[in-house]
Design a protein around this motif. Sequence first.
Motif, PDB file in Angstrom:
ATOM      1  N   LEU A   7       0.825  -1.210   0.000  1.00 48.33           N
ATOM      2  CA  LEU A   7       0.000   0.000   0.000  1.00 48.33           C
ATOM      3  C   LEU A   7       0.861   1.262   0.000  1.00 48.33           C
ATOM      4  CD1 LEU A   7      -2.723  -1.009   2.642  1.00 48.33           C
ATOM      5  CD2 LEU A   7      -2.948  -0.990   0.149  1.00 48.33           C
ATOM      6  N   LEU A   8       1.855   1.287   0.880  1.00 48.94           N
ATOM      7  CA  LEU A   8       2.684   2.489   1.032  1.00 48.94           C
ATOM      8  C   LEU A   8       3.726   2.616  -0.071  1.00 48.94           C
ATOM      9  CD1 LEU A   8       3.105   2.294   4.905  1.00 48.94           C
ATOM     10  CD2 LEU A   8       1.677   3.885   3.624  1.00 48.94           C
ATOM     11  N   GLY A   9       3.974   1.552  -0.796  1.00 50.83           N
ATOM     12  CA  GLY A   9       4.898   1.615  -1.917  1.00 50.83           C
ATOM     13  C   GLY A   9       4.257   2.178  -3.173  1.00 50.83           C
ATOM     14  N   ILE A  10       2.925   2.114  -3.261  1.00 46.52           N
ATOM     15  CA  ILE A  10       2.218   2.533  -4.471  1.00 46.52           C
ATOM     16  C   ILE A  10       1.457   3.846  -4.294  1.00 46.52           C
ATOM     17  CG2 ILE A  10       0.356   1.915  -6.066  1.00 46.52           C
ATOM     18  CD1 ILE A  10       1.058  -1.023  -5.576  1.00 46.52           C
ATOM     19  N   ILE A  11       0.643   3.935  -3.247  1.00 48.19           N
ATOM     20  CA  ILE A  11      -0.364   5.002  -3.160  1.00 48.19           C
ATOM     21  C   ILE A  11       0.215   6.409  -2.941  1.00 48.19           C
ATOM     22  CG2 ILE A  11      -2.432   5.764  -1.939  1.00 48.19           C
ATOM     23  CD1 ILE A  11      -3.057   2.832  -1.361  1.00 48.19           C
ATOM     24  N   PRO A  12       1.212   6.607  -2.061  1.00 49.91           N
ATOM     25  CA  PRO A  12       1.681   7.983  -1.813  1.00 49.91           C
ATOM     26  C   PRO A  12       2.103   8.752  -3.062  1.00 49.91           C
ATOM     27  CG  PRO A  12       2.508   6.536  -0.101  1.00 49.91           C
ATOM     28  CD  PRO A  12       1.860   5.662  -1.128  1.00 49.91           C
ATOM     29  N   GLN A  13       2.779   8.093  -4.014  1.00 51.65           N
ATOM     30  CA  GLN A  13       3.168   8.785  -5.248  1.00 51.65           C
ATOM     31  C   GLN A  13       1.935   9.297  -5.990  1.00 51.65           C
ATOM     32  OE1 GLN A  13       6.149   9.708  -5.855  1.00 51.65           O
ATOM     33  NE2 GLN A  13       7.516   8.093  -6.520  1.00 51.65           N
ATOM     34  N   SER A  14       0.883   8.493  -5.987  1.00 55.41           N
ATOM     35  CA  SER A  14      -0.344   8.882  -6.667  1.00 55.41           C
ATOM     36  C   SER A  14      -1.031  10.042  -5.945  1.00 55.41           C
ATOM     37  CB  SER A  14      -1.281   7.669  -6.762  1.00 55.41           C
ATOM     38  OG  SER A  14      -2.441   7.976  -7.496  1.00 55.41           O
ATOM     39  N   ILE A  15      -0.940  10.075  -4.619  1.00 52.71           N
ATOM     40  CA  ILE A  15      -1.522  11.179  -3.855  1.00 52.71           C
ATOM     41  C   ILE A  15      -0.830  12.495  -4.214  1.00 52.71           C
ATOM     42  CG2 ILE A  15      -1.775  12.169  -1.532  1.00 52.71           C
ATOM     43  CD1 ILE A  15      -2.271   9.378  -0.468  1.00 52.71           C
ATOM     44  N   VAL A  16       0.502  12.467  -4.302  1.00 55.32           N
ATOM     45  CA  VAL A  16       1.240  13.676  -4.686  1.00 55.32           C
ATOM     46  C   VAL A  16       0.805  14.138  -6.071  1.00 55.32           C
ATOM     47  CG1 VAL A  16       3.505  14.696  -5.096  1.00 55.32           C
ATOM     48  CG2 VAL A  16       3.231  13.015  -3.289  1.00 55.32           C
ATOM     49  N   ALA A  17       0.628  13.207  -6.998  1.00 49.43           N
ATOM     50  CA  ALA A  17       0.181  13.560  -8.349  1.00 49.43           C
ATOM     51  C   ALA A  17      -1.194  14.215  -8.306  1.00 49.43           C
ATOM     52  CB  ALA A  17       0.153  12.308  -9.230  1.00 49.43           C
ATOM     53  N   ASP A  18      -2.085  13.693  -7.463  1.00 52.61           N
ATOM     54  CA  ASP A  18      -3.420  14.284  -7.320  1.00 52.61           C
ATOM     55  C   ASP A  18      -3.342  15.717  -6.787  1.00 52.61           C
ATOM     56  OD1 ASP A  18      -4.571  11.938  -8.177  1.00 52.61           O
ATOM     57  OD2 ASP A  18      -5.033  11.207  -6.161  1.00 52.61           O
ATOM     58  N   VAL A  19      -2.560  15.901  -5.729  1.00 47.28           N
ATOM     59  CA  VAL A  19      -2.425  17.231  -5.121  1.00 47.28           C
ATOM     60  C   VAL A  19      -1.826  18.208  -6.124  1.00 47.28           C
ATOM     61  CG1 VAL A  19      -1.312  18.577  -3.294  1.00 47.28           C
ATOM     62  CG2 VAL A  19      -2.241  16.318  -2.772  1.00 47.28           C
ATOM     63  N   ALA A  20      -0.803  17.762  -6.869  1.00 47.97           N
ATOM     64  CA  ALA A  20      -0.159  18.632  -7.858  1.00 47.97           C
ATOM     65  C   ALA A  20      -1.131  19.033  -8.957  1.00 47.97           C
ATOM     66  CB  ALA A  20       1.052  17.927  -8.457  1.00 47.97           C
ATOM     67  N   GLU A  21      -1.933  18.070  -9.426  1.00 44.08           N
ATOM     68  CA  GLU A  21      -2.901  18.395 -10.486  1.00 44.08           C
ATOM     69  C   GLU A  21      -3.964  19.361  -9.981  1.00 44.08           C
ATOM     70  OE1 GLU A  21      -5.963  16.351 -13.717  1.00 44.08           O
ATOM     71  OE2 GLU A  21      -4.996  15.096 -12.193  1.00 44.08           O
ATOM     72  N   ALA A  22      -4.504  19.086  -8.786  1.00 38.77           N
ATOM     73  CA  ALA A  22      -5.536  19.964  -8.222  1.00 38.77           C
ATOM     74  C   ALA A  22      -4.987  21.372  -8.007  1.00 38.77           C
ATOM     75  CB  ALA A  22      -6.050  19.378  -6.910  1.00 38.77           C
ATOM     76  N   ASP A  23      -3.747  21.468  -7.526  1.00 40.08           N
ATOM     77  CA  ASP A  23      -3.136  22.778  -7.310  1.00 40.08           C
ATOM     78  C   ASP A  23      -2.963  23.523  -8.634  1.00 40.08           C
ATOM     79  OD1 ASP A  23      -1.447  24.466  -5.175  1.00 40.08           O
ATOM     80  OD2 ASP A  23      -0.316  24.435  -7.052  1.00 40.08           O
ATOM     81  N   GLY A  24      -2.576  22.794  -9.681  1.00 41.14           N
ATOM     82  CA  GLY A  24      -2.424  23.407 -10.992  1.00 41.14           C
ATOM     83  C   GLY A  24      -3.741  23.943 -11.523  1.00 41.14           C
ATOM     84  N   ILE A  25      -4.835  23.230 -11.254  1.00 42.11           N
ATOM     85  CA  ILE A  25      -6.164  23.671 -11.692  1.00 42.11           C
ATOM     86  C   ILE A  25      -6.562  24.962 -10.976  1.00 42.11           C
ATOM     87  CG2 ILE A  25      -8.621  23.080 -11.674  1.00 42.11           C
ATOM     88  CD1 ILE A  25      -7.715  20.108 -11.937  1.00 42.11           C
ATOM     89  N   VAL A  26      -6.282  25.024  -9.679  1.00 38.04           N
ATOM     90  CA  VAL A  26      -6.682  26.181  -8.867  1.00 38.04           C
ATOM     91  C   VAL A  26      -5.809  27.398  -9.151  1.00 38.04           C
ATOM     92  CG1 VAL A  26      -6.858  27.061  -6.504  1.00 38.04           C
ATOM     93  CG2 VAL A  26      -7.652  24.745  -7.035  1.00 38.04           C
ATOM     94  N   THR A  27      -4.478  27.195  -9.261  1.00 32.68           N
ATOM     95  CA  THR A  27      -3.552  28.321  -9.387  1.00 32.68           C
ATOM     96  C   THR A  27      -3.216  28.679 -10.833  1.00 32.68           C
ATOM     97  OG1 THR A  27      -1.566  26.920  -9.309  1.00 32.68           O
ATOM     98  CG2 THR A  27      -2.488  27.671  -7.200  1.00 32.68           C
TER      99      THR A  27
END
Length: 463
Positions: free
Chosen positions: A356-376
Amino acid sequence: MKRLTKKQMIIFAIGQLGWSILSGIIGAWFVTFYLPTQGDIDAGATQFITPGLVVLGFLTILGLITALSRVFDAVTDPLIASLSDRSTNPRGRRIPFMQYAAIPLSIVTVLLFCAPVNAISGWNVAWISVFIVLFYLFMTMYCTPYNALISEFGKTQDDRMFISTAISLTFFAGTMLAYTPFVFAGMLRGAVGYSWSYRICFIVLAVISCVCMLLPTFLLKEKEFVDTKPSESDMFKSLAATFKNRDFRIFAGSDIMYWIGLTLFQTGLPFFVKVSMELDESYTMIFMGGMTVLSAVFYPFVSGLVRKFGKKKLTILGFLGLALAYLITALIRVIPLPGMVFGVVICIVAAFPMALLGIIPQSIVADVAEADGIVTGENREGMFFAARTFAMKWGQAIAMLVFTSLAIIGTTQNTNSNEITASATGLTIVAVVAVTFCVLGAVILGLYNEKQIMKTIEGKKER
């Protein structure tokens, strides 16, 4: 823009196989090669630098070099991220950096183990200091843009999970390949000597790594899949804007706890095996290999679980599962069971959380980065992944200090020796502290607003 096929995602993941081999070589062999134990010296190892705790009475020369190089490494992460985010190269913002870094990174890794004087010498100290800094510089030049592509290539949640799963598998595979000199160096030693038996292995691995790192840079044309506007912010503004994001700050705080807990366990595993379990040190590789293989078995199921339960809940579950494995480790000298039983149980309990911890955290960062790009309106994926790497390195550095401070409780250290003498009591304390950090990581991540992040991303797709 085009969407990567599964085959192209696998080609992308091969790049991580390359750099993880080189990273694994440094992690597994840098200290072993330059701080040989008495047993290694008896087998023919050369002492290239002054041994023992000779820096202020508590630090080795190699320890000081490593600490200073990691400070440099931490500074270059946001610098390379900013340069990549702002790049206007017609071939893309990421691929050119990776292409330019692959060959120098491979060469520098080998040269790091080729100290010029075959005896204790200040020239060797200078050589090691220069090449470890160059190693981290070229590693950052490859990895920071590479990680940013996870967000840019992963256009859907399924794509991101597939990419995260693939690169996690190649990371494990690369790390395991980095340990192969344990087998092959011994076969070469009689013909070429102790030092060259390892150098030959490193050369072969470096060639394999270089090919793997270059493969995605030639087979994937970034501009066909990514159409992003370069960021206009300088390094300091971009880094400040990244940490201004509340959800990223929460994730980063949780991630630091994870890396502290994980590094405490990985660093302590040989000591847990020898001191706590009272088994031969060779079982370290058996347990680590078994845990890795079993963890990989769970990988195909993670994407389905994410679709059903979400990333946040599963990551918290991973933290708590890892904490349980560490708690069992703390009970080794409390419950009267054979050390082998504890080793097997720990491997089984830790395998699923590691997946779980080997896969999911990288995807969470990608989600946060995309959402931030949409907002800013700014595309700073490189800086988000660089900031995550920064958090990882701080977690690892803190863990090393904590481990060396706690593991030796109840012992008297020989300051002229390179070997750490750990006690069963100290190791139990280390395991309990690792449990604490994992639980803290779960608590902090509980504040992450996954629903809002996903709502922002889905809102863009609906438009």
